[in-house]
Design an enzyme around this catalytic site. Sequence first.
Site, PDB file in Angstrom:
ATOM      1  CE  LYS A  35       0.174   6.184   2.151  1.00  0.00           C
ATOM      2  NZ  LYS A  35       1.101   5.320   3.317  1.00  0.00           N
ATOM      3  CE1 TYR A 253     -26.570  -9.665 -12.595  1.00  0.00           C
ATOM      4  CE2 TYR A 253     -25.965  -7.807 -11.672  1.00  0.00           C
ATOM      5  CZ  TYR A 253     -26.159  -8.370 -12.626  1.00  0.00           C
ATOM      6  OH  TYR A 253     -25.830  -8.089 -13.893  1.00  0.00           O
TER       7      TYR A 253
HETATM    8  C1  LIG Z   1       0.744   6.121   4.307  1.00  0.00           C
HETATM    9  C2  LIG Z   1       1.816   6.276   5.286  1.00  0.00           C
HETATM   10  C3  LIG Z   1       1.690   7.259   6.324  1.00  0.00           C
HETATM   11  C4  LIG Z   1       0.439   8.150   6.533  1.00  0.00           C
HETATM   12  O1  LIG Z   1      -0.556   7.030   7.204  1.00  0.00           O
HETATM   13  P1  LIG Z   1      -1.832   7.528   7.614  1.00  0.00           P
HETATM   14  O2  LIG Z   1      -2.564   6.346   8.593  1.00  0.00           O
HETATM   15  O3  LIG Z   1      -2.797   7.822   6.550  1.00  0.00           O
HETATM   16  O4  LIG Z   1      -1.818   8.833   8.515  1.00  0.00           O
HETATM   17  C5  LIG Z   1       2.708   7.758   7.270  1.00  0.00           C
HETATM   18  N1  LIG Z   1       3.928   7.134   6.983  1.00  0.00           N
HETATM   19  C6  LIG Z   1       4.022   6.074   6.329  1.00  0.00           C
HETATM   20  C7  LIG Z   1       5.469   5.501   6.245  1.00  0.00           C
HETATM   21  C8  LIG Z   1       3.109   5.746   5.260  1.00  0.00           C
HETATM   22  O5  LIG Z   1       3.295   4.882   4.380  1.00  0.00           O
END
Ligand SMILES: *Cc1c(COP(=O)(O)O)cnc(C)c1O
Length: 356
Positions: A35, A253
């Site tokens: 994702k 800054y």
């Molecule tokens: C993002 C996600 C994962 C993976 O999580 P990580 O901590 O990056 O391993 C697994 N399951 C779901 C439903 C997620 O949204």
Amino acid sequence: MSRPVFATIDRQALSHNLTIVRQAAPDARVWSVVKANAYGHGLSRVWESLSQTDGFALLNMEEAILLRDSGWRKPILLLEGFFHQEDLALIDRYRLTTSVHSNWQIKALAEAQLSAPVDIYLKVNSGMNRLGFRPEQTHGAYQKLRALPNVGDITLMAHFADAENPDGLVAPLERIEQAAEGLAIPRSLSNSACTLWHPEAHYDWVRPGIILYGASPSGDWQDIASTGLKPVMTLNSELIGIQQLSPGDGVGYGYRYRAQQAQRIGVVACGYADGYPRHAPSGTPVCVDGVMTQVVGAVSMDMITVDLTPCPQAGIGSQVELWGDRVKIDRVAKAAGTVGYELMCALAPRVPVKVI
Ligand SMILES: *Cc1c(COP(=O)(O)O)cnc(C)c1O
């Protein structure tokens, strides 16, 4: 000449990390979570390095279609399910597996005209209270889904709020047991933290994300130091300026840093508009010319300033690693009050990417 900041994506490290996942969960199949554009690494750049996976899990229809159009024929899971009834036509056309977390989705599945049944991940609320059916609602949801000709295989899915904690699964697993009672269906529960640290939650399919990219699910890089996981993304730049400070001189800054004594400062072509966290304080680790040193003063849009005391040989053009193999992304994130996940995902589009 382009600005010297660039990111490197190491495809071998990615494939290697998948083999580490396989060793950690030898009896489970693997959804590689890609994702958010593969956690900022670029889905189209990296998916082939993960082609030994059993499936890809993501959220966006566009990303699912990209994978199908690129030739990926094995499963694709939509982790948040479909957002609108119309999405079911694409789920059908591209043969996607979808999570189902709400009653309206069951109704939509009942009403849809599909060419063949679609596989479902029935999402249980493990106590995190984001998405999913409560344990006592799960049977009813399952029965309704099972009765639909549009529904193929059903897998029980849950996600954990606190899997980094050794005791973090106790109460959620009880809820999941309650939800699953009497249902002889496969389960998929494990994110990266569970994949590494909770074999009792592996079941049929694990869903690792962050460890594929070589960062720690706990935010502490030492927690994965002995796993053999390798960072996939490196962020590099160069020194483009040097300043010789006298005691009391300020930097950047707000003069957020002042020299205590005579001090050489290097100016790095990388700032928050490149994805470097603006909240990284003085003391955040950085590597200049192969020597570990630290950020001093405020991070600005296009530059950061670093202490050159430990590396007197450094000058204009010296190589700087903002994160990668030497400077763990988790350390930078921790200093800035965030997690490696956010830094990867926030790599800015203006940063050129080399794929090796
Ligand atoms: C993002 C996600 C994962 C993976 O999580 P990580 O901590 O990056 O391993 C697994 N399951 C779901 C439903 C997620 O949204």
